[in-house]
Design an enzyme around this catalytic site. Sequence first.
Site, short mmCIF file in Angstrom:
data_model
loop_
_atom_site.label_atom_id
_atom_site.label_comp_id
_atom_site.label_asym_id
_atom_site.label_seq_id
_atom_site.Cartn_x
_atom_site.Cartn_y
_atom_site.Cartn_z
CG ASN A 31 38.60 44.34 36.94
OD1 ASN A 31 38.32 44.71 35.81
ND2 ASN A 31 38.53 45.14 37.98
CE1 TYR A 40 42.62 34.13 37.96
CE2 TYR A 40 40.25 34.10 38.14
CZ TYR A 40 41.48 34.19 38.73
OH TYR A 40 41.58 34.34 40.09
#
Length: 65
Positions: free
Chosen positions: A33, A38
């Site tokens: 996740n 990112y």
Amino acid sequence: RGIGEALLTRLAAMAVERGYGRFEWSVLDWNNNAIRFYQRMGASMLPDWRICRITGDALQAFGER
């Protein structure tokens, strides 16, 4: 809530303001996740790098060489 994104956005802005060439942080390889989060922000994962750490007794021993 957007707190994480706001924090990272501000840190990136500070890096730009100060003329830094990059902004780096770490993420555990199993945290899919976070990795996706990112990557959506434009970050790339560096496959060739590993974090090295010496702590506790090993740090003490190494420092006393």
